[in-house]
Motif scaffolding. Structure first.
Motif, PDB file in Angstrom:
ATOM      1  N   UNK A 113       0.856  -1.187   0.000  1.00  8.22           N
ATOM      2  CA  UNK A 113       0.000   0.000   0.000  1.00  8.22           C
ATOM      3  C   UNK A 113       0.889   1.231   0.000  1.00  8.22           C
ATOM      4  N   UNK A 114       0.620   2.154  -0.902  1.00  8.27           N
ATOM      5  CA  UNK A 114       1.387   3.393  -0.974  1.00  8.27           C
ATOM      6  C   UNK A 114       0.891   4.319   0.137  1.00  8.27           C
ATOM      7  N   UNK A 115       1.679   4.476   1.187  1.00  9.31           N
ATOM      8  CA  UNK A 115       1.238   5.187   2.388  1.00  9.31           C
ATOM      9  C   UNK A 115       1.443   6.691   2.325  1.00  9.31           C
ATOM     10  N   UNK A 116       1.932   7.211   1.195  1.00 11.44           N
ATOM     11  CA  UNK A 116       2.194   8.645   1.101  1.00 11.44           C
ATOM     12  C   UNK A 116       0.888   9.434   1.087  1.00 11.44           C
ATOM     13  N   UNK A 117       0.785  10.375   2.003  1.00  6.60           N
ATOM     14  CA  UNK A 117      -0.386  11.259   2.059  1.00  6.60           C
ATOM     15  C   UNK A 117       0.109  12.699   2.169  1.00  6.60           C
ATOM     16  N   UNK A 118      -0.780  13.649   1.985  1.00  2.00           N
ATOM     17  CA  UNK A 118      -0.399  15.054   2.041  1.00  2.00           C
ATOM     18  C   UNK A 118       0.053  15.431   3.451  1.00  2.00           C
ATOM     19  N   UNK A 119       1.176  16.159   3.523  1.00  2.00           N
ATOM     20  CA  UNK A 119       1.721  16.608   4.801  1.00  2.00           C
ATOM     21  C   UNK A 119       0.932  17.819   5.297  1.00  2.00           C
TER      22      UNK A 119
END
Length: 137
Positions: A113-119
């Protein structure tokens, strides 16, 4: 009645509930045809990737209910949901690990799962990291 396999996929702020049923390869997203729902062909190709890698595109009909985020995140969420549903199908049908669907999916990075979310935005800054211009005087 045909056996169905369900899984959930997430990407950015999007959540997709995917159901795989035996069929001829029809993909619907929120009750609409996939090419009608997504404005770009690259997004459709992206979400079909797990089916193409495992040569199961003509075996299953995909029904996805997706909410939140934009088109890119929704496409990624559906892709992960399809991958997880395929793994569920593989666990119930395949007995030997030689013909497993997991290996081609794992090699191509579909399972993770690509866990990158907006900071989040920080106080004193214009965005998450962009600072106002520094003035010495």
């Amino acid at each position: 009645m045909a056996k169905s396999y369900q899984a959930t996929g997430k990407r950015k702020n999007s959540v997709a509930k995917v159901t795989l049923t035996s069929g001829k390869g029809k993909i619907t997203v929120n009750g609409r045809d996939v090419r009608e729902y997504f404005p770009f062909e690259t997004l459709v190709m992206d979400l079909e990737q797990p089916l193409v890698l495992t040569n199961t595109k003509e075996l299953f009909d995909v029904d996805a209910k997706v909410s939140g985020g934009g088109f890119r995140g929704q496409s990624g969420a559906i892709r992960l949901g399809i991958t997880r549903a395929l793994l569920e199908y593989d666990a119930t049908t395949s007995k030997d690990s030689e013909n497993s669907l997991r290996k081609p999916l794992k090699v191509n990075g579909m399972i993770t799962r690509d866990a990158r979310v907006k900071e989040r935005k920080k106080y004193g800054l214009k965005k998450a990291r962009k600072a106002p211009q520094f003035s010495k005087r």
